[in-house]
Design a protein around this motif. Structure first.
Motif, PDB file in Angstrom:
ATOM      1  N   GLU A  87      11.035  -4.563  18.264  1.00 46.00           N
ATOM      2  CA  GLU A  87      10.651  -4.340  17.104  1.00 46.00           C
ATOM      3  C   GLU A  87       9.233  -5.410  17.009  1.00 46.00           C
ATOM      4  O   GLU A  87       8.383  -4.925  16.289  1.00 46.00           O
ATOM      5  CB  GLU A  87      11.614  -6.000  16.459  1.00 46.00           C
ATOM      6  CG  GLU A  87      12.489  -5.700  15.740  1.00 46.00           C
ATOM      7  CD  GLU A  87      14.024  -6.168  16.050  1.00 46.00           C
ATOM      8  OE1 GLU A  87      13.481  -7.413  15.128  1.00 46.00           O
ATOM      9  OE2 GLU A  87      14.997  -6.699  15.657  1.00 46.00           O
TER      10      GLU A  87
ATOM     11  N   ASP B  56      10.504 -12.600   7.859  1.00 47.57           N
ATOM     12  CA  ASP B  56      11.433 -11.699   7.351  1.00 47.57           C
ATOM     13  C   ASP B  56      12.870 -12.227   8.325  1.00 47.57           C
ATOM     14  O   ASP B  56      12.497 -13.426   8.391  1.00 47.57           O
ATOM     15  CB  ASP B  56      11.824 -10.159   7.170  1.00 47.57           C
ATOM     16  CG  ASP B  56      11.595  -9.806   9.370  1.00 47.57           C
ATOM     17  OD1 ASP B  56      11.695 -10.805  10.403  1.00 47.57           O
ATOM     18  OD2 ASP B  56      11.168  -8.627   9.766  1.00 47.57           O
ATOM     19  N   LYS B  57      13.785 -11.303   8.341  1.00 48.02           N
ATOM     20  CA  LYS B  57      14.816 -12.742   9.337  1.00 48.02           C
ATOM     21  C   LYS B  57      14.604 -12.546  11.233  1.00 48.02           C
ATOM     22  O   LYS B  57      15.433 -13.856  11.078  1.00 48.02           O
ATOM     23  CB  LYS B  57      16.746 -11.541   9.120  1.00 48.02           C
ATOM     24  CG  LYS B  57      16.089 -10.829   9.874  1.00 48.02           C
ATOM     25  CD  LYS B  57      17.163  -9.788   9.884  1.00 48.02           C
ATOM     26  CE  LYS B  57      17.311  -8.912  10.574  1.00 48.02           C
ATOM     27  NZ  LYS B  57      18.415  -7.718  10.955  1.00 48.02           N
ATOM     28  N   ARG B  58      13.300 -12.500  11.460  1.00 46.76           N
ATOM     29  CA  ARG B  58      13.540 -12.357  13.082  1.00 46.76           C
ATOM     30  C   ARG B  58      11.765 -12.964  13.146  1.00 46.76           C
ATOM     31  O   ARG B  58      11.313 -12.890  14.085  1.00 46.76           O
ATOM     32  CB  ARG B  58      13.518 -11.326  14.175  1.00 46.76           C
ATOM     33  CG  ARG B  58      15.451 -11.754  13.841  1.00 46.76           C
ATOM     34  CD  ARG B  58      16.011 -10.402  13.681  1.00 46.76           C
ATOM     35  NE  ARG B  58      15.559  -9.615  15.390  1.00 46.76           N
ATOM     36  CZ  ARG B  58      16.356  -9.540  16.594  1.00 46.76           C
ATOM     37  NH1 ARG B  58      17.506  -9.366  16.308  1.00 46.76           N
ATOM     38  NH2 ARG B  58      16.094  -9.029  17.696  1.00 46.76           N
ATOM     39  N   TRP B  59      10.649 -12.325  12.068  1.00 43.07           N
ATOM     40  CA  TRP B  59       9.454 -12.238  12.424  1.00 43.07           C
ATOM     41  C   TRP B  59       8.878 -13.172  10.641  1.00 43.07           C
ATOM     42  O   TRP B  59       9.205 -13.105   9.869  1.00 43.07           O
ATOM     43  CB  TRP B  59       8.570 -10.848  12.236  1.00 43.07           C
ATOM     44  CG  TRP B  59       9.265 -10.566  13.756  1.00 43.07           C
ATOM     45  CD1 TRP B  59      10.213  -9.319  13.194  1.00 43.07           C
ATOM     46  CD2 TRP B  59       9.359 -10.705  14.765  1.00 43.07           C
ATOM     47  NE1 TRP B  59      10.481  -8.710  14.974  1.00 43.07           N
ATOM     48  CE2 TRP B  59       9.685  -9.279  15.990  1.00 43.07           C
ATOM     49  CE3 TRP B  59       7.855 -11.164  15.444  1.00 43.07           C
ATOM     50  CZ2 TRP B  59       9.600  -9.199  17.344  1.00 43.07           C
ATOM     51  CZ3 TRP B  59       7.701 -10.775  16.919  1.00 43.07           C
ATOM     52  CH2 TRP B  59       8.604  -9.795  17.764  1.00 43.07           C
TER      53      TRP B  59
ATOM     54  N   THR C 127       7.093 -15.352  16.030  1.00 46.02           N
ATOM     55  CA  THR C 127       8.925 -15.120  16.281  1.00 46.02           C
ATOM     56  C   THR C 127       9.493 -16.256  15.220  1.00 46.02           C
ATOM     57  O   THR C 127       8.665 -17.071  15.250  1.00 46.02           O
ATOM     58  CB  THR C 127       9.958 -14.712  17.711  1.00 46.02           C
ATOM     59  OG1 THR C 127       9.316 -15.926  18.152  1.00 46.02           O
ATOM     60  CG2 THR C 127       9.247 -13.992  17.895  1.00 46.02           C
ATOM     61  N   ARG C 128      10.882 -16.082  14.303  1.00 47.33           N
ATOM     62  CA  ARG C 128      11.023 -17.260  13.521  1.00 47.33           C
ATOM     63  C   ARG C 128      11.917 -17.814  15.070  1.00 47.33           C
ATOM     64  O   ARG C 128      12.002 -18.690  14.459  1.00 47.33           O
ATOM     65  CB  ARG C 128      12.237 -16.748  12.793  1.00 47.33           C
ATOM     66  CG  ARG C 128      13.159 -17.584  11.787  1.00 47.33           C
ATOM     67  CD  ARG C 128      13.693 -17.054  10.690  1.00 47.33           C
ATOM     68  NE  ARG C 128      12.788 -15.985   9.615  1.00 47.33           N
ATOM     69  CZ  ARG C 128      12.940 -17.023   8.576  1.00 47.33           C
ATOM     70  NH1 ARG C 128      12.156 -18.699   9.150  1.00 47.33           N
ATOM     71  NH2 ARG C 128      11.905 -16.814   7.605  1.00 47.33           N
ATOM     72  N   GLU C 129      12.701 -16.888  15.787  1.00 45.49           N
ATOM     73  CA  GLU C 129      13.426 -17.979  16.999  1.00 45.49           C
ATOM     74  C   GLU C 129      12.775 -18.425  17.791  1.00 45.49           C
ATOM     75  O   GLU C 129      11.076 -17.824  18.307  1.00 45.49           O
ATOM     76  CB  GLU C 129      14.300 -16.982  17.044  1.00 45.49           C
ATOM     77  CG  GLU C 129      15.062 -18.102  18.304  1.00 45.49           C
ATOM     78  CD  GLU C 129      16.435 -17.115  19.089  1.00 45.49           C
ATOM     79  OE1 GLU C 129      17.197 -16.842  19.870  1.00 45.49           O
ATOM     80  OE2 GLU C 129      16.002 -15.834  18.238  1.00 45.49           O
TER      81      GLU C 129
ATOM     82  N   LEU D 259      11.777 -11.998  24.405  1.00 43.50           N
ATOM     83  CA  LEU D 259      12.662 -11.031  24.471  1.00 43.50           C
ATOM     84  C   LEU D 259      13.165  -9.872  24.420  1.00 43.50           C
ATOM     85  O   LEU D 259      13.244  -9.812  25.872  1.00 43.50           O
ATOM     86  CB  LEU D 259      10.916 -10.182  23.695  1.00 43.50           C
ATOM     87  CG  LEU D 259       9.724 -11.152  23.001  1.00 43.50           C
ATOM     88  CD1 LEU D 259       8.354 -10.631  22.646  1.00 43.50           C
ATOM     89  CD2 LEU D 259      10.309 -11.730  21.621  1.00 43.50           C
TER      90      LEU D 259
ATOM     91  N   MET E 142      13.934  -6.914  20.802  1.00 38.98           N
ATOM     92  CA  MET E 142      12.761  -7.684  19.706  1.00 38.98           C
ATOM     93  C   MET E 142      11.809  -6.625  20.238  1.00 38.98           C
ATOM     94  O   MET E 142      11.294  -7.248  19.508  1.00 38.98           O
ATOM     95  CB  MET E 142      13.029  -8.962  20.229  1.00 38.98           C
ATOM     96  CG  MET E 142      14.000 -10.195  19.443  1.00 38.98           C
ATOM     97  SD  MET E 142      13.479 -10.104  17.604  1.00 38.98           S
ATOM     98  CE  MET E 142      12.595 -11.230  18.200  1.00 38.98           C
TER      99      MET E 142
END
Length: 191
Positions: A102, A65-68, A86-88, A95, A99
């Motif tokens: 999340e 997804d957009k963050r994971w 994490t994506r980032e 975090l 985050m």
């Protein structure tokens, strides 16, 4: 010092006699090495080599997804073994509160998704973080009724036991990905 000038062995911990401990026979504790002045660099840190997670494309994951992102380990001796990342490029202490919240939700979602595979007794969660600086967490689906795979020895059993057959492994990864995508994100793994 022992009579031959050797350092005496440290005592074995009690858990080596527990039924969950995967080894038997003559065991001895290694002598601890002196502490280094600092930890060795991990991948993604200066001197530790490139960050493999940052270089990986979404097609190397089973769900994103957009963050994971969730990746599948190679088939192991448990029905499911995945990594939450994490994506980032962040580490756990990077975090922010949002985050971190999340992360808690993702752990629960992954527990439910892994349980959906069927035949799972418990989902074990581990975070070591000594190899790579990019946040990642291990999740293992312990087979129901696997009495020797309880507790902290599960990761060792997952490495020791014969791997889950490739076709079943892929089917299990597809179930996990589809379950996660029911709430959000994109399932990459397909049945």
């Amino acid at each position: 010092m022992s009579p031959a000038g050797e350092t005496p062995s440290l005592p074995l911990p009690e858990f080596v006699e527990w039924s969950i401990f995967p080894f038997e026979g003559e065991l001895r504790v290694r002598q601890p090495k002196p502490l280094y002045p600092t930890d060795r660099p991990r991948s993604g840190e200066p001197g530790g080599g490139p960050c493999h997670a940052c270089a990986a494309g979404d097609d190397e994951y089973i769900w994103v997804d957009k963050r994971w992102r969730v990746s599948a380990a190679r088939p192991s001796g448990v029905p499911v073994q995945v990594f939450l990342e994490t994506r980032e490029h962040l580490d756990m202490d990077d975090l922010d509160d949002e985050m971190a919240g999340e992360l808690g939700q993702m752990i629960v979602r992954l527990d439910r998704a892994i349980q959906a595979v069927g035949g799972i007794g418990r989902v074990h969660v581990a975070r070591w973080g000594d190899g790579g600086s990019h946040f990642h967490m291990w999740l293992y689906g312990r087979p129901r009724g696997a009495g020797q795979m309880l507790g902290f020895c599960l990761p060792m059993w997952a490495e020791i036991l014969p791997p889950t057959p490739e076709d079943l492994w892929q089917a299990n990864m597809a179930v996990v990905a589809a379950e996660l995508a029911e709430v959000s994100g994109t399932a990459i793994a397909r049945p």
